[in-house]
Design a protein around this motif. Structure first.
Motif, PDB file in Angstrom:
ATOM      1  N   PHE A 159      30.562  15.235  20.344  1.00 32.72           N
ATOM      2  CA  PHE A 159      29.933  14.269  19.459  1.00 32.72           C
ATOM      3  C   PHE A 159      28.408  14.279  19.530  1.00 32.72           C
ATOM      4  CE2 PHE A 159      34.073  12.348  20.595  1.00 32.72           C
ATOM      5  CZ  PHE A 159      34.634  12.307  19.330  1.00 32.72           C
ATOM      6  N   SER A 160      27.796  13.895  18.414  1.00 35.38           N
ATOM      7  CA  SER A 160      26.384  13.547  18.356  1.00 35.38           C
ATOM      8  C   SER A 160      26.300  12.108  17.865  1.00 35.38           C
ATOM      9  CB  SER A 160      25.628  14.475  17.401  1.00 35.38           C
ATOM     10  OG  SER A 160      24.244  14.148  17.389  1.00 35.38           O
ATOM     11  N   SER A 161      25.279  11.386  18.287  1.00 40.87           N
ATOM     12  CA  SER A 161      25.128  10.007  17.825  1.00 40.87           C
ATOM     13  C   SER A 161      23.681   9.571  17.938  1.00 40.87           C
ATOM     14  CB  SER A 161      26.024   9.055  18.620  1.00 40.87           C
ATOM     15  OG  SER A 161      26.087   7.788  17.979  1.00 40.87           O
ATOM     16  N   MET A 205      29.662  11.274  15.580  1.00 37.71           N
ATOM     17  CA  MET A 205      29.586  12.300  14.549  1.00 37.71           C
ATOM     18  C   MET A 205      30.029  13.645  15.100  1.00 37.71           C
ATOM     19  SD  MET A 205      25.932  11.199  12.847  1.00 37.71           S
ATOM     20  CE  MET A 205      25.183  10.497  14.323  1.00 37.71           C
ATOM     21  N   VAL A 206      30.729  14.418  14.258  1.00 40.70           N
ATOM     22  CA  VAL A 206      31.231  15.723  14.680  1.00 40.70           C
ATOM     23  C   VAL A 206      30.844  16.784  13.662  1.00 40.70           C
ATOM     24  CG1 VAL A 206      33.160  14.862  16.031  1.00 40.70           C
ATOM     25  CG2 VAL A 206      33.448  15.235  13.590  1.00 40.70           C
ATOM     26  N   SER A 207      30.733  18.018  14.170  1.00 45.44           N
ATOM     27  CA  SER A 207      30.478  19.173  13.312  1.00 45.44           C
ATOM     28  C   SER A 207      31.325  20.328  13.827  1.00 45.44           C
ATOM     29  CB  SER A 207      28.995  19.559  13.339  1.00 45.44           C
ATOM     30  OG  SER A 207      28.782  20.737  12.597  1.00 45.44           O
ATOM     31  N   LYS A 208      32.014  21.015  12.920  1.00 43.55           N
ATOM     32  CA  LYS A 208      32.946  22.071  13.321  1.00 43.55           C
ATOM     33  C   LYS A 208      32.225  23.259  13.966  1.00 43.55           C
ATOM     34  CE  LYS A 208      36.554  21.078   9.905  1.00 43.55           C
ATOM     35  NZ  LYS A 208      37.329  21.633   8.751  1.00 43.55           N
ATOM     36  N   ASN A 209      31.014  23.539  13.531  1.00 42.70           N
ATOM     37  CA  ASN A 209      30.375  24.797  13.925  1.00 42.70           C
ATOM     38  C   ASN A 209      29.087  24.639  14.726  1.00 42.70           C
ATOM     39  OD1 ASN A 209      32.369  26.287  12.399  1.00 42.70           O
ATOM     40  ND2 ASN A 209      31.274  25.631  10.550  1.00 42.70           N
ATOM     41  N   ALA A 210      28.776  23.430  15.174  1.00 45.77           N
ATOM     42  CA  ALA A 210      27.484  23.215  15.831  1.00 45.77           C
ATOM     43  C   ALA A 210      27.411  23.849  17.222  1.00 45.77           C
ATOM     44  CB  ALA A 210      27.175  21.724  15.927  1.00 45.77           C
ATOM     45  N   GLU A 211      28.552  23.957  17.911  1.00 48.25           N
ATOM     46  CA  GLU A 211      28.590  24.540  19.254  1.00 48.25           C
ATOM     47  C   GLU A 211      27.609  23.846  20.200  1.00 48.25           C
ATOM     48  OE1 GLU A 211      27.879  28.684  18.540  1.00 48.25           O
ATOM     49  OE2 GLU A 211      30.005  29.093  18.197  1.00 48.25           O
ATOM     50  N   LEU A 212      27.684  22.523  20.225  1.00 51.04           N
ATOM     51  CA  LEU A 212      26.815  21.731  21.097  1.00 51.04           C
ATOM     52  C   LEU A 212      27.650  20.808  21.989  1.00 51.04           C
ATOM     53  CD1 LEU A 212      23.938  20.796  18.606  1.00 51.04           C
ATOM     54  CD2 LEU A 212      23.799  22.359  20.549  1.00 51.04           C
ATOM     55  N   TYR A 261      27.108  17.157   9.864  1.00 49.64           N
ATOM     56  CA  TYR A 261      27.993  16.332  10.694  1.00 49.64           C
ATOM     57  C   TYR A 261      28.761  15.343   9.810  1.00 49.64           C
ATOM     58  CZ  TYR A 261      25.992  17.930  15.128  1.00 49.64           C
ATOM     59  OH  TYR A 261      25.611  18.683  16.208  1.00 49.64           O
ATOM     60  N   GLN A 262      29.869  14.842  10.351  1.00 47.79           N
ATOM     61  CA  GLN A 262      30.616  13.789   9.672  1.00 47.79           C
ATOM     62  C   GLN A 262      30.917  12.680  10.663  1.00 47.79           C
ATOM     63  OE1 GLN A 262      34.432  14.840   7.912  1.00 47.79           O
ATOM     64  NE2 GLN A 262      34.193  13.264   6.356  1.00 47.79           N
ATOM     65  N   VAL A 263      30.789  11.435  10.204  1.00 53.26           N
ATOM     66  CA  VAL A 263      31.081  10.286  11.066  1.00 53.26           C
ATOM     67  C   VAL A 263      32.593  10.174  11.218  1.00 53.26           C
ATOM     68  CG1 VAL A 263      30.862   7.806  11.394  1.00 53.26           C
ATOM     69  CG2 VAL A 263      28.979   9.098  10.353  1.00 53.26           C
ATOM     70  N   ALA A 264      33.068  10.332  12.449  1.00 55.92           N
ATOM     71  CA  ALA A 264      34.506  10.238  12.706  1.00 55.92           C
ATOM     72  C   ALA A 264      34.939   8.780  12.895  1.00 55.92           C
ATOM     73  CB  ALA A 264      34.861  11.052  13.945  1.00 55.92           C
ATOM     74  N   PHE A 265      34.158   8.024  13.669  1.00 53.38           N
ATOM     75  CA  PHE A 265      34.483   6.619  13.907  1.00 53.38           C
ATOM     76  C   PHE A 265      33.249   5.949  14.492  1.00 53.38           C
ATOM     77  CE2 PHE A 265      35.626   9.016  17.672  1.00 53.38           C
ATOM     78  CZ  PHE A 265      35.163   8.263  18.727  1.00 53.38           C
ATOM     79  N   CYS A 266      33.294   4.616  14.604  1.00 53.04           N
ATOM     80  CA  CYS A 266      32.194   3.846  15.183  1.00 53.04           C
ATOM     81  C   CYS A 266      32.726   3.025  16.355  1.00 53.04           C
ATOM     82  CB  CYS A 266      31.565   2.914  14.143  1.00 53.04           C
ATOM     83  SG  CYS A 266      30.751   3.772  12.779  1.00 53.04           S
ATOM     84  N   GLY A 267      31.888   2.798  17.336  1.00 51.02           N
ATOM     85  CA  GLY A 267      32.297   2.018  18.495  1.00 51.02           C
ATOM     86  C   GLY A 267      31.156   1.916  19.485  1.00 51.02           C
ATOM     87  N   PHE A 268      31.462   1.448  20.687  1.00 48.66           N
ATOM     88  CA  PHE A 268      30.501   1.263  21.775  1.00 48.66           C
ATOM     89  C   PHE A 268      29.515   0.143  21.474  1.00 48.66           C
ATOM     90  CE2 PHE A 268      26.338   2.416  23.724  1.00 48.66           C
ATOM     91  CZ  PHE A 268      26.676   2.131  25.030  1.00 48.66           C
ATOM     92  N   ALA A 269      28.849   0.197  20.317  1.00 45.36           N
ATOM     93  CA  ALA A 269      27.883  -0.827  19.921  1.00 45.36           C
ATOM     94  C   ALA A 269      27.836  -0.854  18.402  1.00 45.36           C
ATOM     95  CB  ALA A 269      26.501  -0.517  20.498  1.00 45.36           C
ATOM     96  N   PRO A 270      27.387  -1.956  17.784  1.00 44.23           N
ATOM     97  CA  PRO A 270      27.297  -2.011  16.322  1.00 44.23           C
ATOM     98  C   PRO A 270      26.434  -0.880  15.779  1.00 44.23           C
ATOM     99  CG  PRO A 270      26.973  -4.186  17.258  1.00 44.23           C
ATOM    100  CD  PRO A 270      26.992  -3.232  18.403  1.00 44.23           C
TER     101      PRO A 270
END
Length: 534
Positions: free
Chosen positions: A159-161, A129-136, A115-124
């Motif tokens: 996203f995963s987080s 996180m995104v992955s091109k091939n995870a299919e989730l 996965y790669q962290v795309a951005f941060c937000g919602f809470a500190p």
């Protein structure tokens, strides 16, 4: 790229994909000084760009960004972080059923794809996180949970987080990790930052542990000086300065004093730097004792000030004037009659440790010196050199009372076109009452006619600003204030102009708001000025 207005010092760039968003963010971070950009808030399909309108022509800036070629930009990859996960989440079976696979296959997909962290937000520390091939790719829960434990590993959309701390949330829970992704006591509080790569491993099959274990909170430093003793805090008393500007990459909003003009005045009255931390007192009811001679000043919301000397003599003190307190004097604040928040500054400043560059307490992020308690003592900073005091301070705004109508100028956007014409009419024609559920995060408003959406699809999380008027599913607006979430998943119909933010922060419960658009909603198009009709 599509450019849409947010307020007088920010606009949003809308893109076609997360990859384009990440590519543009990389370019703008490298060129922010050239473009005079103050802060970027990337999200799923948008980048919120904040600039200084005094030195930057917004139309020129839009043209410069529009000319960038994001198709040939390589997205920068950061360091790799390995996170062990116990895959025992409450929603693991539901996720597998939705995808039509086994729970083992869900775990395999989550652990076999980087996965790669795309951005941060919602809470500190909350990293998208995104992955091109995870299919989730799974939807959020229809009914959000009131409390999700810290360390929960979750999925929502693409996203995963990992939830950094206990909080409400609607993501699908598939597991939990012992790795602390946010720890304010570390040199680098956020474990995951935009661009970082993340590898999840099944804790049952691996012995991997992360190199940054959870850190115990340090013992509070005991300050023996007791120059100032808090006797009563009223509804809430916080330390506030100008806030944490530029911390959006960590998922932290600006916070800071709700009425910055009042804070500046209080500090000038006692000869402090204008951004020195002061006490922000909500709805009065504050009481404190001076244990040495000191000069103080009180500004902001209107209240009666009474000083009782050590001999028992009582006298009235005035706001917006320096007040000399002798040793043993007790100063009391009555309930406010106009406005919400008063500011008490002390000459020299209050001795308190900054957290991430600020002494402000953020009630949403839970970052900064904690709310004051009765019996708490403070030391005053020693004066390093003599400074002049001001004797000519006056309130910058007319503080409203509970039975008044407050007019707030707004810029329409970025999602005004998600609402019906009737909703836009209702936004500006009817009065909105401030409800008791309001706080520093935002004013929750109630009107006779809820605002109806024309577009009902789910809005990917995107950046929000102070003053944003977000419309949740019930159609009743929430006016975001200083401690607002950095990103949100409900459309924002408009934003209060920056020059009315201090006023917005002083509107009491039951007062009514009328929104006054300063122009029509219009996106930027080439050399076209979005504010041409203002």
């Amino acid at each position: 790229m599509r450019f849409i207005p947010v307020n007088l010092s920010a606009f949003m760039v809308e893109l076609q994909s997360l990859e384009e968003t990440m590519a543009l963010t990389d370019l703008l971070r490298d060129m922010s000084r050239t473009f005079a950009i103050e802060e970027l808030t990337p999200a799923a399909r948008t980048v919120l760009v904040r600039f200084n309108p005094v030195i930057t022509d917004v139309n020129i800036l839009v043209k410069q960004i529009a000319a960038l070629d994001i198709s040939i930009t390589d997205i920068k990859s950061g360091q790799l972080v390995t996170i062990p996960v116990h895959y025992n989440g409450e929603d693991l079976v539901d996720v597998a059923d939705y995808l039509g696979v086994s729970t083992d296959e869900v775990i395999r997909r989550h652990t076999s794809n980087e996965y790669q962290v795309a951005f941060c937000g919602f809470a500190p520390g909350f990293a998208y996180m995104v992955s091109k091939n995870a299919e989730l790719n799974v939807p959020r829960r229809q009914s959000p949970r009131i409390r999700i434990p810290a360390g929960s590993v979750a999925l929502a959309g693409e996203f995963s987080s990992i939830y950094p701390q206990s909080s409400p949330g609607g993501w699908q829970l598939i597991g939990v990790t012992d790795t602390a992704v946010w720890d304010i006591y570390r040199a680098e509080p956020a474990l995951l930052k935009p661009g970082y790569r993340v590898s999840f491993v099944d804790a049952r099959k691996a012995t991997v542990t992360h190199s940054l274990p959870r850190v115990q909170a340090p013992q509070k430093e005991v300050i023996h000086s007791e120059d100032f003793t808090v006797l009563a805090t009223g509804l809430q008393t916080l330390l506030q300065d100008f806030g944490r500007i530029g911390q959006s990459a960590l998922g932290i909003s600006e916070s800071g004093a709700m009425d910055k003009a009042a804070l500046r005045s209080a500090n000038r009255l006692v000869g402090n730097a204008i951004n020195e931390a002061a006490f922000e007192i909500t709805q009065g009811g504050f009481k404190a004792q001076a244990n040495c001679s000191m000069l103080v000043a009180v500004t902001g919301a209107t209240c009666v000030l009474e000083v009782t000397t050590i001999e028992g003599v009582k006298y009235s003190a005035q706001q917006y004037q320096p007040i000399q307190l002798a040793r043993g004097d007790i100063i009391r604040f009555s309930r406010v009659t106009k406005g919400v928040r008063s500011y008490l500054a002390i000459r020299g400043g209050i001795e308190v440790a900054a957290v991430l560059g600020s002494c402000s307490f953020d009630i949403l992020a839970q970052v900064g010196p904690e709310p004051l308690t009765a019996g708490q003592t403070f030391a005053i900073k020693p004066l390093k050199h003599q400074t002049a005091i001001s004797l000519n301070e006056t309130p910058m705004i007319d503080y409203p009372s509970t039975d008044e109508v407050v007019v707030l100028d707004v810029v329409l956007g970025p999602r005004t076109d998600w609402f019906t014409a009737q909703a836009l009419h209702s936004l500006t024609s009817q009065l909105w009452q401030v409800t008791a559920a309001s706080n520093r995060i935002g004013l929750r408003l109630q009107g006779e006619t809820p605002l109806e959406r024309e577009k009902h699809q789910e809005l990917p999380s995107e950046g929000t600003c102070v003053g944003a008027i977000q419309i949740p599913a019930n159609g009743q607006p929430v006016l975001f204030l200083n401690d607002h979430p950095l990103t949100g998943g409900y459309p924002v119909i408009g934003a209060v102009c920056e020059y009315h933010l201090d006023l917005a922060g002083q509107i009491p419960v039951n007062a009514k708001i009328q929104f006054n658009p300063i122009g029509e909603f219009k996106e930027f198009e080439g050399s076209h000025d979005a504010y041409a009709n203002n």
